[in-house]
Design a protein around this motif. Structure first.
Motif, PDB file in Angstrom:
ATOM      1  N   ALA A   1       0.639  -1.178  -0.062  1.00 58.90           N
ATOM      2  CA  ALA A   1      -0.109   0.077   0.047  1.00 58.90           C
ATOM      3  C   ALA A   1       0.858   1.328   0.004  1.00 58.90           C
ATOM      4  O   ALA A   1       0.533   2.382  -0.388  1.00 58.90           O
ATOM      5  CB  ALA A   1      -0.857  -0.028   1.217  1.00 58.90           C
ATOM      6  N   PHE A   2       2.238   1.141   0.539  1.00 61.57           N
ATOM      7  CA  PHE A   2       3.168   2.265   0.397  1.00 61.57           C
ATOM      8  C   PHE A   2       3.982   2.300  -0.891  1.00 61.57           C
ATOM      9  O   PHE A   2       4.380   3.240  -0.873  1.00 61.57           O
ATOM     10  CB  PHE A   2       3.861   2.055   1.583  1.00 61.57           C
ATOM     11  CG  PHE A   2       3.099   1.963   3.011  1.00 61.57           C
ATOM     12  CD1 PHE A   2       2.796   3.334   3.460  1.00 61.57           C
ATOM     13  CD2 PHE A   2       3.019   0.980   3.696  1.00 61.57           C
ATOM     14  CE1 PHE A   2       2.243   3.243   4.916  1.00 61.57           C
ATOM     15  CE2 PHE A   2       2.318   0.781   4.842  1.00 61.57           C
ATOM     16  CZ  PHE A   2       2.044   1.804   5.514  1.00 61.57           C
ATOM     17  N   CYS A   3       3.409   1.572  -1.861  1.00 58.67           N
ATOM     18  CA  CYS A   3       4.167   1.598  -3.101  1.00 58.67           C
ATOM     19  C   CYS A   3       3.283   2.097  -4.319  1.00 58.67           C
ATOM     20  O   CYS A   3       2.008   1.968  -4.189  1.00 58.67           O
ATOM     21  CB  CYS A   3       4.590   0.193  -3.384  1.00 58.67           C
ATOM     22  SG  CYS A   3       5.893  -0.399  -2.350  1.00 58.67           S
ATOM     23  N   ASP A   4       3.758   2.624  -5.372  1.00 59.34           N
ATOM     24  CA  ASP A   4       3.004   2.983  -6.788  1.00 59.34           C
ATOM     25  C   ASP A   4       2.466   1.450  -7.122  1.00 59.34           C
ATOM     26  O   ASP A   4       3.048   0.468  -7.169  1.00 59.34           O
ATOM     27  CB  ASP A   4       3.991   3.239  -7.646  1.00 59.34           C
ATOM     28  CG  ASP A   4       3.300   3.956  -8.789  1.00 59.34           C
ATOM     29  OD1 ASP A   4       1.994   4.219  -8.514  1.00 59.34           O
ATOM     30  OD2 ASP A   4       3.679   4.019  -9.911  1.00 59.34           O
ATOM     31  N   TRP A   5       0.898   1.557  -7.414  1.00 58.92           N
ATOM     32  CA  TRP A   5       0.333   0.289  -7.790  1.00 58.92           C
ATOM     33  C   TRP A   5       0.244  -0.861  -6.722  1.00 58.92           C
ATOM     34  O   TRP A   5       0.212  -1.987  -6.982  1.00 58.92           O
ATOM     35  CB  TRP A   5       0.765  -0.122  -9.095  1.00 58.92           C
ATOM     36  CG  TRP A   5       0.212   0.366 -10.311  1.00 58.92           C
ATOM     37  CD1 TRP A   5       0.776   1.276 -11.008  1.00 58.92           C
ATOM     38  CD2 TRP A   5      -0.944  -0.124 -11.051  1.00 58.92           C
ATOM     39  NE1 TRP A   5       0.071   1.835 -12.224  1.00 58.92           N
ATOM     40  CE2 TRP A   5      -0.976   0.987 -12.170  1.00 58.92           C
ATOM     41  CE3 TRP A   5      -1.755  -1.012 -10.773  1.00 58.92           C
ATOM     42  CZ2 TRP A   5      -2.148   1.003 -13.054  1.00 58.92           C
ATOM     43  CZ3 TRP A   5      -2.834  -1.309 -11.776  1.00 58.92           C
ATOM     44  CH2 TRP A   5      -2.983  -0.262 -12.939  1.00 58.92           C
ATOM     45  N   GLY A   6       0.224  -0.339  -5.280  1.00 61.87           N
ATOM     46  CA  GLY A   6       0.200  -1.258  -4.290  1.00 61.87           C
ATOM     47  C   GLY A   6      -1.120  -1.913  -4.189  1.00 61.87           C
ATOM     48  O   GLY A   6      -1.952  -1.222  -5.031  1.00 61.87           O
ATOM     49  N   ILE A   7      -1.032  -2.906  -3.611  1.00 61.19           N
ATOM     50  CA  ILE A   7      -2.269  -3.746  -3.464  1.00 61.19           C
ATOM     51  C   ILE A   7      -2.786  -4.500  -4.775  1.00 61.19           C
ATOM     52  O   ILE A   7      -2.908  -5.605  -4.833  1.00 61.19           O
ATOM     53  CB  ILE A   7      -3.430  -3.168  -2.943  1.00 61.19           C
ATOM     54  CG1 ILE A   7      -3.028  -2.193  -1.410  1.00 61.19           C
ATOM     55  CG2 ILE A   7      -4.779  -3.927  -2.412  1.00 61.19           C
ATOM     56  CD1 ILE A   7      -2.720  -3.191  -0.600  1.00 61.19           C
TER      57      ILE A   7
ATOM     58  N   ALA B   1      -6.159  -7.613 -16.023  1.00 62.09           N
ATOM     59  CA  ALA B   1      -6.390  -6.354 -16.390  1.00 62.09           C
ATOM     60  C   ALA B   1      -7.940  -5.872 -15.884  1.00 62.09           C
ATOM     61  O   ALA B   1      -7.999  -4.749 -15.666  1.00 62.09           O
ATOM     62  CB  ALA B   1      -6.489  -6.328 -18.206  1.00 62.09           C
ATOM     63  N   LEU B   2      -8.857  -6.964 -15.721  1.00 60.78           N
ATOM     64  CA  LEU B   2      -9.949  -6.477 -15.225  1.00 60.78           C
ATOM     65  C   LEU B   2      -9.930  -5.941 -13.782  1.00 60.78           C
ATOM     66  O   LEU B   2     -10.629  -5.020 -13.469  1.00 60.78           O
ATOM     67  CB  LEU B   2     -11.079  -7.612 -15.274  1.00 60.78           C
ATOM     68  CG  LEU B   2     -11.718  -7.866 -16.549  1.00 60.78           C
ATOM     69  CD1 LEU B   2     -12.243  -9.241 -16.643  1.00 60.78           C
ATOM     70  CD2 LEU B   2     -12.468  -6.546 -17.029  1.00 60.78           C
ATOM     71  N   LEU B   3      -9.039  -6.371 -13.056  1.00 58.62           N
ATOM     72  CA  LEU B   3      -8.755  -5.516 -11.626  1.00 58.62           C
ATOM     73  C   LEU B   3      -8.622  -4.309 -11.780  1.00 58.62           C
ATOM     74  O   LEU B   3      -9.284  -3.596 -10.649  1.00 58.62           O
ATOM     75  CB  LEU B   3      -7.512  -6.439 -11.034  1.00 58.62           C
ATOM     76  CG  LEU B   3      -7.938  -7.905 -10.747  1.00 58.62           C
ATOM     77  CD1 LEU B   3      -6.403  -8.499 -10.275  1.00 58.62           C
ATOM     78  CD2 LEU B   3      -9.022  -8.086  -9.620  1.00 58.62           C
ATOM     79  N   PRO B   4      -7.863  -3.551 -12.345  1.00 60.57           N
ATOM     80  CA  PRO B   4      -7.631  -2.226 -12.177  1.00 60.57           C
ATOM     81  C   PRO B   4      -9.092  -1.535 -13.081  1.00 60.57           C
ATOM     82  O   PRO B   4      -9.279  -0.446 -12.459  1.00 60.57           O
ATOM     83  CB  PRO B   4      -6.272  -1.885 -12.935  1.00 60.57           C
ATOM     84  CG  PRO B   4      -6.127  -2.887 -13.867  1.00 60.57           C
ATOM     85  CD  PRO B   4      -6.652  -4.065 -13.050  1.00 60.57           C
ATOM     86  N   ILE B   5      -9.457  -2.007 -14.020  1.00 60.56           N
ATOM     87  CA  ILE B   5     -10.609  -1.604 -14.692  1.00 60.56           C
ATOM     88  C   ILE B   5     -11.804  -1.483 -13.840  1.00 60.56           C
ATOM     89  O   ILE B   5     -12.505  -0.714 -13.471  1.00 60.56           O
ATOM     90  CB  ILE B   5     -11.128  -2.665 -15.806  1.00 60.56           C
ATOM     91  CG1 ILE B   5      -9.752  -2.453 -17.034  1.00 60.56           C
ATOM     92  CG2 ILE B   5     -12.425  -1.969 -16.470  1.00 60.56           C
ATOM     93  CD1 ILE B   5     -10.050  -3.406 -18.179  1.00 60.56           C
ATOM     94  N   ALA B   6     -11.881  -2.481 -12.953  1.00 65.05           N
ATOM     95  CA  ALA B   6     -13.036  -2.596 -11.898  1.00 65.05           C
ATOM     96  C   ALA B   6     -13.136  -2.044 -10.763  1.00 65.05           C
ATOM     97  O   ALA B   6     -13.801  -1.116 -10.451  1.00 65.05           O
ATOM     98  CB  ALA B   6     -13.412  -4.201 -11.503  1.00 65.05           C
ATOM     99  N   THR B   7     -11.784  -1.908 -10.291  1.00 61.14           N
ATOM    100  CA  THR B   7     -11.386  -1.044  -8.916  1.00 61.14           C
ATOM    101  C   THR B   7     -11.362   0.343  -9.154  1.00 61.14           C
ATOM    102  O   THR B   7     -11.408   1.204  -8.289  1.00 61.14           O
ATOM    103  CB  THR B   7     -10.219  -1.853  -8.073  1.00 61.14           C
ATOM    104  OG1 THR B   7      -9.114  -1.704  -8.983  1.00 61.14           O
ATOM    105  CG2 THR B   7     -10.604  -3.184  -7.803  1.00 61.14           C
ATOM    106  N   GLY B   8     -10.606   0.628 -10.273  1.00 55.06           N
ATOM    107  CA  GLY B   8     -10.310   2.188 -10.822  1.00 55.06           C
ATOM    108  C   GLY B   8     -11.297   2.609 -11.512  1.00 55.06           C
ATOM    109  O   GLY B   8     -11.592   3.972 -11.490  1.00 55.06           O
ATOM    110  N   GLY B   9     -11.364   1.897 -12.488  1.00 50.38           N
ATOM    111  CA  GLY B   9     -12.145   2.525 -13.625  1.00 50.38           C
ATOM    112  C   GLY B   9     -13.663   2.809 -13.265  1.00 50.38           C
ATOM    113  O   GLY B   9     -14.413   3.909 -13.657  1.00 50.38           O
TER     114      GLY B   9
END
Length: 254
Positions: A141-147, A170-178
């Motif tokens: 969590a303390f890093c870029d793109w952490g978790i 790829a769906l992980l960042p799409i769902a959690t961020g997008g």
């Protein structure tokens, strides 16, 4: 003579379709440069330019995560691979901390992910591994793109079908961020919110067909260039802003 020519032509290997790792690396560093330029020059770029650059920036990490797994699978020495990542992570932290953010840079994240891949393959006690994975993932969590990064990387390693592992990762960042960014955009339709939505929805989504087209080839290596480019481009972008614009403030990161 005609028969010999025909035999020679038949013996030539057919060129592989799709992409080798080299153009994928080029796309990753191009997107990374666009993304970091957005943050460093946030106050100086028109909103439309920010949207375009953020969309390209979304290409970067899914490709980096994919190539990390491929590198792990094909490296002759995981120890040397990890040492390179850690060395350049330490070097890059200087310009990263001065010009981008106070968190740990993404090379530290990739180093941790590499360690987790090794642990997955060598820790026989599954329960202990998953406990280790959960604890180490929390620390990122303390890093870029952490978790997200350890989850994406492990998905790429564990899922066997090539198309599925690329899509699921790829769906992980799409769902959690997008999806949250899209909801925010619908509530407040500004170009700034559009830029943050385009990063996962356009950029990360575009990596799926690109990585599906990967043909397993290495292509040109230039590994030292790609390692060195990471700290170098941050330093150049940051120093240029300071020297040309007189602005030595750390980047706006959202």
């Amino acid at each position: 003579m005609i028969q010999q020519a025909g035999t020679s032509a038949a013996a030539k290997p057919r060129p592989q379709r799709g992409f080798t790792a080299f153009p994928l690396k080029v796309l990753a560093i191009a997107g990374m440069t666009c993304n970091h330029a957005c943050y460093i020059y946030w106050d100086y770029l028109p909103p439309g330019i920010l949207c375009a650059l953020f969309a390209l920036g979304g290409l970067t990490f899914p490709i980096m995560a994919f190539l990390l797994v491929e590198g792990y699978r094909h490296t002759s020495s995981v120890r040397r691979y990890g040492r390179r990542l850690l060395t350049f992570a330490l070097v890059a932290q200087v310009p990263y901390g001065l010009f981008l953010a106070h968190e740990m840079n993404v090379l530290f994240t990739l180093f941790v992910c590499l360690c987790l891949l090794y642990a997955y393959d060598h820790m026989r006690r599954r329960g202990l591994f998953w406990l280790t994975f959960a604890l180490v993932t929390a620390l990122t969590a303390f890093c870029d793109w952490g978790i997200l990064a350890p989850c994406m990387v492990l998905t790429l390693h564990v899922v066997k079908d090539h198309r599925q592992r690329v899509a699921y990762s790829a769906l992980l960042p799409i769902a959690t961020g997008g999806l949250p960014a899209l909801m925010q955009l619908m509530e407040l339709p500004t170009l700034q919110n559009l830029a943050f939505a385009l990063y996962p929805l356009a950029g990360c989504s575009a990596t799926i067909p690109l990585l599906w087209a990967y043909n397993g080839g290495r292509g040109r290596s230039m590994k030292w260039f790609f390692y060195a480019y990471y700290p170098a481009h941050i330093a150049v972008l940051g120093l240029a802003k300071g020297l040309l614009l007189g602005d030595w403030n750390i980047a706006v990161t959202g």
